[in-house]
Design a protein around this motif. Structure first.
Motif, PDB file in Angstrom:
ATOM      1  N   ARG B 363      14.692 -54.805  26.610  1.00 28.73           N
ATOM      2  CA  ARG B 363      14.988 -54.222  27.927  1.00 28.73           C
ATOM      3  C   ARG B 363      14.060 -53.043  28.199  1.00 28.73           C
ATOM      4  NH1 ARG B 363      20.360 -55.912  29.088  1.00 28.73           N
ATOM      5  NH2 ARG B 363      20.068 -55.023  31.146  1.00 28.73           N
ATOM      6  N   GLU B 364      13.013 -52.916  27.370  1.00 27.42           N
ATOM      7  CA  GLU B 364      12.146 -51.734  27.505  1.00 27.42           C
ATOM      8  C   GLU B 364      11.469 -51.677  28.878  1.00 27.42           C
ATOM      9  OE1 GLU B 364      12.112 -53.704  24.840  1.00 27.42           O
ATOM     10  OE2 GLU B 364      12.847 -52.382  23.258  1.00 27.42           O
ATOM     11  N   ALA B 369      10.704 -49.128  34.080  1.00 25.84           N
ATOM     12  CA  ALA B 369      10.676 -49.215  35.538  1.00 25.84           C
ATOM     13  C   ALA B 369      11.684 -48.240  36.152  1.00 25.84           C
ATOM     14  CB  ALA B 369      10.982 -50.641  35.978  1.00 25.84           C
ATOM     15  N   LEU B 370      12.840 -48.169  35.527  1.00 22.41           N
ATOM     16  CA  LEU B 370      13.871 -47.261  36.022  1.00 22.41           C
ATOM     17  C   LEU B 370      13.402 -45.808  35.896  1.00 22.41           C
ATOM     18  CD1 LEU B 370      16.712 -47.317  37.178  1.00 22.41           C
ATOM     19  CD2 LEU B 370      17.607 -47.251  34.851  1.00 22.41           C
ATOM     20  N   ALA B 371      12.765 -45.500  34.766  1.00 20.15           N
ATOM     21  CA  ALA B 371      12.250 -44.138  34.571  1.00 20.15           C
ATOM     22  C   ALA B 371      11.190 -43.817  35.616  1.00 20.15           C
ATOM     23  CB  ALA B 371      11.687 -44.004  33.155  1.00 20.15           C
ATOM     24  N   ALA B 372      10.365 -44.812  35.936  1.00 18.97           N
ATOM     25  CA  ALA B 372       9.317 -44.590  36.938  1.00 18.97           C
ATOM     26  C   ALA B 372       9.942 -44.342  38.313  1.00 18.97           C
ATOM     27  CB  ALA B 372       8.384 -45.799  36.986  1.00 18.97           C
ATOM     28  N   THR B 373      10.988 -45.093  38.631  1.00 14.56           N
ATOM     29  CA  THR B 373      11.663 -44.903  39.916  1.00 14.56           C
ATOM     30  C   THR B 373      12.286 -43.509  39.972  1.00 14.56           C
ATOM     31  OG1 THR B 373      12.257 -47.226  39.684  1.00 14.56           O
ATOM     32  CG2 THR B 373      13.210 -46.053  41.529  1.00 14.56           C
ATOM     33  N   HIS B 374      12.861 -43.111  38.855  1.00 14.00           N
ATOM     34  CA  HIS B 374      13.447 -41.775  38.763  1.00 14.00           C
ATOM     35  C   HIS B 374      12.376 -40.717  38.987  1.00 14.00           C
ATOM     36  CE1 HIS B 374      15.225 -38.403  36.142  1.00 14.00           C
ATOM     37  NE2 HIS B 374      15.839 -38.381  37.310  1.00 14.00           N
ATOM     38  N   ALA B 375      11.232 -40.907  38.333  1.00 15.08           N
ATOM     39  CA  ALA B 375      10.137 -39.934  38.456  1.00 15.08           C
ATOM     40  C   ALA B 375       9.667 -39.842  39.911  1.00 15.08           C
ATOM     41  CB  ALA B 375       8.977 -40.336  37.543  1.00 15.08           C
ATOM     42  N   LYS B 376       9.637 -40.992  40.574  1.00  8.78           N
ATOM     43  CA  LYS B 376       9.197 -40.973  41.978  1.00  8.78           C
ATOM     44  C   LYS B 376      10.147 -40.180  42.853  1.00  8.78           C
ATOM     45  CE  LYS B 376       6.079 -44.643  43.028  1.00  8.78           C
ATOM     46  NZ  LYS B 376       5.845 -45.895  43.732  1.00  8.78           N
TER      47      LYS B 376
END
Lengths: 466, 859
Positions: B363-364, B369-376
């Motif tokens: 699930r990495e 992807a979720l971390a990237a969305t959070h960062a955005k």
């Protein structure tokens, strides 16, 4: 699952009628179904209800219940103790705040309403304002659930579901309970129009403003009616053969019938939602086509509500959001009031001139009222009002509600209802009463007890029944 | 003859004037001005003490002397002053005034005192009686057949093998048997064939997924908290996996019960047992800055009390929250005594390493992807912060951020000063999204969604901090009876305890619950999961029976009280419960016992339909096997299985199916802002997992599951209903999911066999088509093919950015903004433009097969 001796319906569906056959509707109507119209329990005028839900908690003080005293108290500071029965939001340093709005007298009674409601001022003689209602929760979703379903916990049947259960509906080709949401779903989501423990037939069906009005009512692009017809004919043969192998299995026929109903709905709905059939004068009455996009959007929903009621839909809920004005109430409420004025006055005017107002109960309510005071956030112009479950303004029009009346009152600052004070459950009992239903008799046995909208019983608010 | 039981309990009487009339009237008619918000004339009418104390005019009540009591004189209006004000119209009704008089004359007891006599018919107390004993060996069929003989009804003969294998395969795994499995079973003539089949299915990992879902219904499971923010419960999935593992491992039911109620206390250090306590927190719950702490705490306590009693004991104890139970021997006191067991239970989210069986590997990409969305979202917030800084610098005429007055910037980002209102709205929106994504990232963190006795880590389920005492100084809040369920009107204090009825009625001894911080739940769990508790085994055995036969021996699985349906075969229920306990509370042994009975293997039609219609229209006596419709999850899973798209990846954080585009793009209000967009999982194998593994969001139920009568997620669901409504037809005949599946099914059939039409039948119905069906299918195929040859399928349009409009709370004006796009590369479903006209034509056949009644019903 029951076995039944073949009914006329089984014979029809087992006998090779193709799906989509419109001729069936009149023959089926004679049979008892969950949505078959039922007699009122108590004689009453209202046959339909349009519930205008103002999500966010409109301020009674700035709309229909002016409090001049607040002008004197404006910016008077006081300290509200933090205690365990108060939300953090409502405690600490507080200031009374005046209403930034002007009020005008309207109608024969000279009811004071916000001056921005120019069109609505002309309708006041048909309206019964009620200032004695109390909610219980100061939290949006719980308060919304309470207003919509009678409990603060999601999952119970909505008022529209109860009314559909009690009265059935006149048009078997349409759902009985339709919801016209604003651009976003309200807090708490679809549980606000749930059928709860009542059968799924009574669930509120949201009509979407974009795409097909009902979810998946149209097939994906590229699937033409021609293709659908071919597939349906084959499907019909499969089902006929299957049913012959399982005679007496009543659910099979019911499932075929639901396909029939779906396709009748698919045929009828586009004509109903097509507002272009209305005259330019009617569109203008509702504010449709105005530069104010919110007025245009709400106007469309209000007009659609009238068209649905005209087609025999029992209960329509129209949602207008954006009333949670903790800050900048002058701007925030101002723009809301401008957005609702033409749509709601257009609706009342239109219902009246088409003769529908007598049999249509119109309700305007938010989940709670707002406080006379505010914790000031940003200097003197940013103030708004916080949540207040102890006082609110709602109004009724048509459908057996008094015409041109003000019932109940709040204290001199609008902090709490003090006259003709009733809890929400009494309001629910009253709405049912206006629609010819008795809360005490409108019961459904679930999880070991008879459930009712008011939960524990309540009383009719006599002053709200003409 | 009906024997009558007398119970004596010192509790409020149901017909007591105080609870029935006086208290509601005080709340409704008086406390608006003399209560929490206001205390006009210095008078507060919320407690007995404050009534006795009175206000400026003196004591409101003189106990025993109604006529001298100011309260009564006021409501009667005898001194020329009337309350509530407003003249004759507002005057309390004579009945209410009379109740006040009676109550004051009786001494104005805030709680009704004195013994109340309760009378119950023995038949209504069956569930509290000890389990019957059986001298001689019995069988299920012995009990069932005896009843049928009594009524002169002949049982249906055994169903054919094809019917049987489908029935039991769906029943135990939620999936249909394949054509190959059916053929093998039909051909297996050995006498043990059925037993072997049952054992094979019980050993399948699919079994726990199916029966775990049943339990999750009862446990009101969801992956989010509900209400206005509907925050994710990022570690709740571990409870879901625990339930599935427990069923697959045939964990003894008594242990399963103990773990869920008190696993943390009873089995310290046992990871499974800690995860199990997620049950206690399963209900919808939220605390925000607008919530009242006493109220939200009470919401948790009410939920956990009710859930524990209904899940394990089959009692509607929640009815006793406001008043003594009207039908069952469940006084309000018992409700609050049991609630006091949970008074020291606090939320916890302790670190807990993943178990080898918990699948978070693979699930990495999703996490990234979720971390990237959070960062955005954080970056968008930072942009607005910069803007605010510039504006503030200008305002103060300084050059550097650190030269701004202290606290000014923080204050500005909190209130919006320094930004235009619409800019501030966008800032708030991304702040909300960042908060939501941050919480979601915790899905992959090794933490447990659990509880602890006494506060542990200040867990708040996503909301603002609660006012906990430090652990060392922690004293569990005392619990008081709340007449009317009103948290603002506490009455008599109670100590923790178990229910009194099982002892009074059936002699099952009540136990003492310690008043210490720890040990309360352990004692309750041991009392519930005890072989002599008359309710626990009966309730579970009945649930299992209900899922096998479509109805329980007792018709209301979570209501064994007077208003629940009485057992149709009470001896059988007791015998099964005894045997369940004797076999070590083994659920799998119970399944075997039931499935090997003749009653389970009967044909799906009655021998004499007319007789059945007259004598037993609901088939309570089981003379034949009642057919049923696939539940929502089973329907979805079977459609995907037929299409060859069902993924058997199991466990780990919930995945996101591809739902109707219209629902996915629907803006949804979250407190003060809008929810982030719905993003389906990027990979097909993640999206197309079994439904039990899909993320269960309370405010966004998968519309496919919802329309086929899925559970509401807010309330426990003891039994699915199968109402038939037209929107189901829309979903299956028009919906994208059905069309995608039909296309995949067609592509699969065409690939697997030169005779695609025949293969489509085999895959959908696990049987050969009849000659007439084949003719009609070929006819449709030919017509459809002609159409598709003339109408090439256009390529899918490129995805458009999602623009949402929202009304600003600050200005009341609408504004639009672009929602975040998913940061994952999306593996799309098969599209018509990617296949031949032949496959497209075959998909029309496939769509009809999936829609036909045969696909939805099991016999």
């Amino acid at each position: 699952m029951r076995f039944a001796t073949p009914s006329r319906r089984d014979l029809l569906f087992g006998g090779g009628m193709g799906l989509g056959s419109i001729a069936l509707s009149s023959m089926l109507a004679a049979e008892e179904g969950p949505l078959t119209p039922k007699a009122q329990q108590i004689p009453a005028k209202a046959k339909h209800c349009i519930f205008l839900l103002m999500e966010g908690g409109p301020s009674h003080i700035d709309t229909f219940d002016p409090k001049p005293k607040l002008a004197q108290l404006h910016m008077t500071r006081f300290q509200k103790e933090r205690n365990k029965f108060e939300a953090n939001m409502n405690t600490g340093e507080r200031y009374y705040v005046r209403s930034p709005f002007e009020f005008r007298r309207a109608g024969k009674l000279g009811v004071e309403i916000n001056s921005l409601l120019e069109g609505f001022a002309g309708c006041v003689d048909d309206v019964c304002f009620y200032r004695g209602l109390k909610a219980e929760s100061v939290n949006h979703p719980t308060a919304l659930y309470h207003l919509n379903t009678g409990t603060q916990f999601g999952g119970d049947p909505a008022v529209g579901a109860w009314v559909s259960y009690g009265l059935g509906t006149e048009n078997q080709n349409l759902p009985s309970f339709l919801v016209l949401p604003d651009v976003a779903y309200p807090q708490g989501g679809q549980a606000n129009w749930s059928n709860g423990f009542l059968p799924a037939h009574y669930q509120g069906t949201p009509l979407r403003s974009q795409g097909t009005p009902i979810l998946d009512m149209a097939p994906p692009p590229g699937v033409t009616p021609e293709r659908q017809k071919m597939t349906l004919e084959f499907l019909s043969g499969l089902n006929r053969r299957h049913q012959a192998q399982h005679p007496g299995h009543a659910d099979l026929a019911a499932r075929l019938q639901s396909y029939e109903l779906a396709f009748r709905m698919q045929a009828e709905m586009p004509g109903i939602v097509d507002l272009e059939k209305e005259s330019p004068e009617t569109l203008a009455l509702y504010g449709i086509g105005e530069a104010n996009a919110d007025a245009d959007s709400l106007g469309r929903r209000c007009l659609l509500a009238r068209r649905l009621v005209q087609k025999g839909v029992r209960f329509v809920q129209v949602i207008a959001m954006g009333w949670d004005s903790h800050d900048y109430i002058d701007k925030a409420h101002g723009s809301r009031l401008r957005a609702i004025d033409k749509p709601i006055s257009g609706l009342l005017t239109d219902l009246k001139r088409t003769g529908l107002l007598d049999e249509t109960l119109v309700v305007w309510a938010g989940e709670f009222g707002r406080s006379p005071d505010n914790g000031i956030r940003q200097g003197s112009t940013a103030w708004g009002r916080d949540h207040n479950a102890n006082a609110m303004s709602v109004w009724l029009a048509g459908g057996g509600a008094p015409r041109g009346a003000v019932v109940g009152a709040t204290d001199e600052v609008g902090g709490s209802a003090v006259e003709v004070v009733h809890p929400l459950r009494d309001f629910h009992v009253t709405l049912l009463r206006l629609l010819g239903l008795d809360d005490g008799k409108l019961r459904y046995f679930h999880a070991g007890r008879d459930k009712q909208l008011s939960q524990v019983g309540g009383e009719v608010i006599r002053e709200l029944v003409a | 003859m009906t024997k009558l039981y007398l119970l004596v309990a010192t509790v409020a009487l149901a017909q007591d004037p105080f609870t029935e009339t006086v208290l509601p009237s005080l709340k409704r008619d008086c406390q608006g001005c003399h209560g929490a918000a206001l205390a006009l004339s210095g008078l507060d009418l919320r407690t007995r003490e404050s009534l006795l104390k009175g206000g400026k005019r003196g004591a409101a009540v003189v106990p025993g002397k109604a006529s001298e009591s100011l309260l009564l004189r006021m409501i009667e209006g005898v001194d020329g002053l009337q309350m509530p004000p407003g003249g004759e119209k507002q005057k309390l009704s004579p009945a209410v005034r009379h109740a006040f008089r009676e109550w004051i004359d009786a001494g104005a007891p805030w709680k009704a005192e004195g013994p109340a006599k309760w009378t119950y018919a023995e038949a209504d107390l069956w569930a509290f009686q000890p389990l019957r004993r059986f001298a001689s060996p019995m069988t299920i069929d012995g009990f069932i057949d005896a009843k049928l003989r009594e009524r002169g009804m002949a049982p249906a003969s055994k169903a054919d093998r094809r019917t049987l294998i489908q029935r039991v395969t769906v029943d135990l795994t939620g999936l249909r048997a394949t054509h190959e499995e059916v053929k093998a079973f039909v051909a297996d003539q050995s006498p043990q064939a059925w037993e072997k089949l049952v054992d094979r299915l019980l050993a399948s990992p699919r079994y726990g997924e199916r029966w775990g879902r049943h339990w999750l219904d009862v446990a009101r499971y969801a992956d989010s908290g509900g209400y206005s923010n509907d925050f994710e419960r990022p570690n709740a999935w571990r409870y879901r996996d625990y339930v599935i593992r427990s069923f697959n491992a045939d964990k003894p039911y008594d242990r399963f019960v103990r773990e869920q109620i008190a696993g943390d206390e009873l089995y310290p250090g046992d990871a499974e047992a800690l995860i199990a306590t997620g049950f206690l927190r399963g209900g919808p719950w939220e605390h925000t800055a607008m919530s009242v702490e006493a109220v939200t705490r009470q919401m948790f306590l009410d939920d956990v009390t009710h859930a524990t009693a209904s899940t394990f004991l089959g009692l509607t104890l929640g009815c006793a929250r406001c008043h003594d139970h009207k039908f069952d021997p469940l006084p309000t006191r018992d409700y609050y005594r049991m609630q006091a067991v949970f008074a020291s239970t606090e939320f916890a989210r302790p670190a807990l390493p993943f178990l080898p069986s918990e699948l978070v590997q693979g699930r990495e990409a999703e996490k990234k992807a979720l971390a990237a969305t959070h960062a955005k979202a954080l970056a968008r917030m930072a942009d607005y912060r910069k803007l605010a800084v510039q504006n503030l610098l200008k305002k103060h005429g300084v050059a550097r951020e650190e030269d701004l007055p202290k606290g000014e910037l923080a204050q500005a980002m909190n209130t919006g000063a320094g930004l235009e209102p619409l800019q501030f709205e966008e800032y708030k929106l991304f702040q909300k999204h960042a908060q939501i994504y941050k919480e979601s990232l915790d899905r992959f963190a090794p933490k447990a969604f659990a509880v602890s006795s006494g506060p542990r880590d200040g867990e708040t389920d996503g909301g603002p901090a609660l006012r906990y005492a430090a652990r060392a100084k922690y004293v569990p809040a005392g619990v008081r009876i709340l007449p009317g369920g009103n948290v603002q009107s506490p009455a008599e204090a109670v100590t923790p305890g178990v229910l009194s009825a099982p002892e009074i009625v059936g002699g099952y001894r009540a136990v003492d619950i310690p008043e210490t911080v720890e040990g309360r739940r352990s004692a309750l769990a041991n009392w519930i999961a005890h072989p002599e508790n008359p309710l626990t085994a009966r309730v579970m055995v009945n649930r299992v029976w209900q899922y096998h036969f479509g109805q329980g021996l007792a018709g209301d699985a979570s209501n064994f009280g007077k208003m629940g349906k009485k057992p149709t075969h009470p001896e059988l229920l007791d015998w099964l419960a005894r045997s369940f306990i004797e076999r070590g509370w083994s659920v799998k042994q119970l399944h075997r016992q039931i499935l090997l009975s003749r009653a389970y293997q009967r044909g799906p039609a009655p021998v004499d339909a007319a007789l059945v219609a007259k004598q037993d229209p609901d088939n309570l006596l089981l003379s034949y096997f009642s057919p049923r419709r696939l539940e929502a999850e089973a329907l979805r899973d079977n459609i995907l299985a037929a299409a060859g798209e069902l993924s058997f990846d199991a466990g780990g954080p919930g995945t996101f199916p591809q739902i109707s585009e219209d629902v996915a793009s629907q803006p949804r209000h979250r407190m003060g802002s809008l929810a982030p967009p719905y993003h389906p999982s990027a990979l097909r194998r993640e999206r197309n997992r079994r439904s039990v593994y899909l993320f269960q969001q309370r405010s966004l139920i998968d519309p496919f599951i919802d329309v086929f009568n899925g559970p509401s997620l807010d309330l426990a669901c003891e039994r699915r209903v199968a109402s038939t409504v037209p929107t189901q037809s829309f979903t299956l005949f028009n919906g994208q999911f059905a069309h995608d599946a039909a296309l995949a099914l067609a592509a699969r059939a065409a690939k697997e066999s030169p005779d695609g039409i025949r293969r489509t039948f085999e895959l959908a119905y696990a049987r050969d088509p009849e000659a007439s069906e084949l003719t009609e299918a070929r006819n449709l195929y030919a017509r459809s093919l002609a159409w598709h040859r003339q109408h090439p399928a256009p390529k899918p349009p490129p995805r458009k950015p999602l623009i949402h409009r929202i009304t600003s709370e600050l200005t009341g004006e609408s504004f639009s903004f672009q929602q975040e796009e998913s940061e994952s590369a999306y593996e799309a479903n098969l599209h018509p433009s990617e296949v031949t006209p032949e496959v497209r034509a075959l998909s029309d056949v496939a769509l009809a097969l999936l829609n036909a009644n045969e696909f939805s019903y099991v016999y």
